[in-house]
Design an enzyme around this catalytic site. Structure first.
Site, short mmCIF file in Angstrom:
data_model
loop_
_atom_site.label_atom_id
_atom_site.label_comp_id
_atom_site.label_asym_id
_atom_site.label_seq_id
_atom_site.Cartn_x
_atom_site.Cartn_y
_atom_site.Cartn_z
N LYS A 188 -11.11 1.80 0.14
CA LYS A 188 -10.87 3.12 -0.45
C LYS A 188 -10.67 3.04 -1.96
CE LYS A 188 -8.53 6.35 1.69
NZ LYS A 188 -7.44 7.03 2.41
N TRP A 248 -0.39 3.80 -1.73
CA TRP A 248 -1.41 4.72 -2.21
C TRP A 248 -2.32 5.22 -1.11
CZ3 TRP A 248 -0.92 -0.38 -3.55
CH2 TRP A 248 -0.21 -0.64 -4.71
N ASP A 249 -2.14 4.77 0.14
CA ASP A 249 -3.08 5.08 1.22
C ASP A 249 -4.45 4.50 0.89
OD1 ASP A 249 -4.17 6.13 3.59
OD2 ASP A 249 -4.71 8.01 2.61
N MET A 250 -4.46 3.26 0.46
CA MET A 250 -5.72 2.62 0.10
C MET A 250 -6.12 1.52 1.09
SD MET A 250 -7.10 3.99 -2.47
CE MET A 250 -6.66 5.28 -3.60
N ASP A 271 0.81 -1.21 0.00
CA ASP A 271 0.00 0.00 0.00
C ASP A 271 0.85 1.27 0.00
OD1 ASP A 271 -2.10 1.73 0.09
OD2 ASP A 271 -2.54 1.40 2.20
#
Length: 175
Positions: free
Chosen positions: A46, A18-20, A16
């Site tokens: 997200k 991507w801050d997902m 991660d």
């Protein structure tokens, strides 16, 4: 909980950058299928994905595919070559390009294209990692496709309802 041992786990993305992360709590629901009660966990992400997992096994009820994704261009960083996508349950926009920006008006479209060009924005598809050169258009964006709100499930009618947001975010790596 009584034993302290993990019963099952499911990883909805592998590396991660991507801050997902999954923001909302999962929803536990029983549904009737072919006369049987099936215990499910509905987890939103997200990325705008909805994972429907068997509550006993953690296995996706409707399958998923491992899809090749763009690799990081950051020296020394290695992103995972694939990411999981649930079959038919990706609800948010996961890619964007210069030709598909705002269509609210000709002026809005021109303004968006000017920002795209000025910042040398790029997006190479789902899970495009931030690049060391220029700006990356992260889609569905930092507030997520399905963020804190999660899903509500009505087992009597068999519907899950969720809010989906498509608001790309511009990100840039700095050092």
């Amino acid at each position: 909980a009584e034993t302290g041992k993990i019963k099952w786990a499911f990883q909805n993305n592998y590396h991660d950058v991507w801050d997902m992360v999954t923001m909302a709590a999962p929803v536990r629901v029983d549904v009737k299928r072919n006369g049987q009660t099936v215990p499910l966990v509905v987890q939103t992400t997200k990325q705008g994905q909805v994972w429907i997992l068997n509550a006993n096994t953690g296995k996706p009820e409707y399958g998923y595919k491992e899809v090749p994704v763009v690799q990081s261009k950051v020296p020394g960083e290695k992103t995972w070559p694939t990411e999981p996508f649930p079959d038919g349950l990706s609800l948010a926009q996961m890619t964007i390009d210069r030709d598909h920006l705002s269509q609210l008006s000709p002026q809005a479209n021109a303004d968006c294209k000017a920002v795209w060009d000025k910042n040398k924005l790029h997006n190479e598809g789902p899970y495009t990692p931030p690049a060391p050169d220029g700006w990356t258009a992260m889609v569905p964006g930092a507030i997520g496709g399905i963020d804190w709100g999660g899903a509500s499930v009505d087992p009597d009618i068999g519907y899950a309802v969720t809010n989906v947001t498509n608001m790309p975010t511009m990100v840039q790596l700095t050092h």
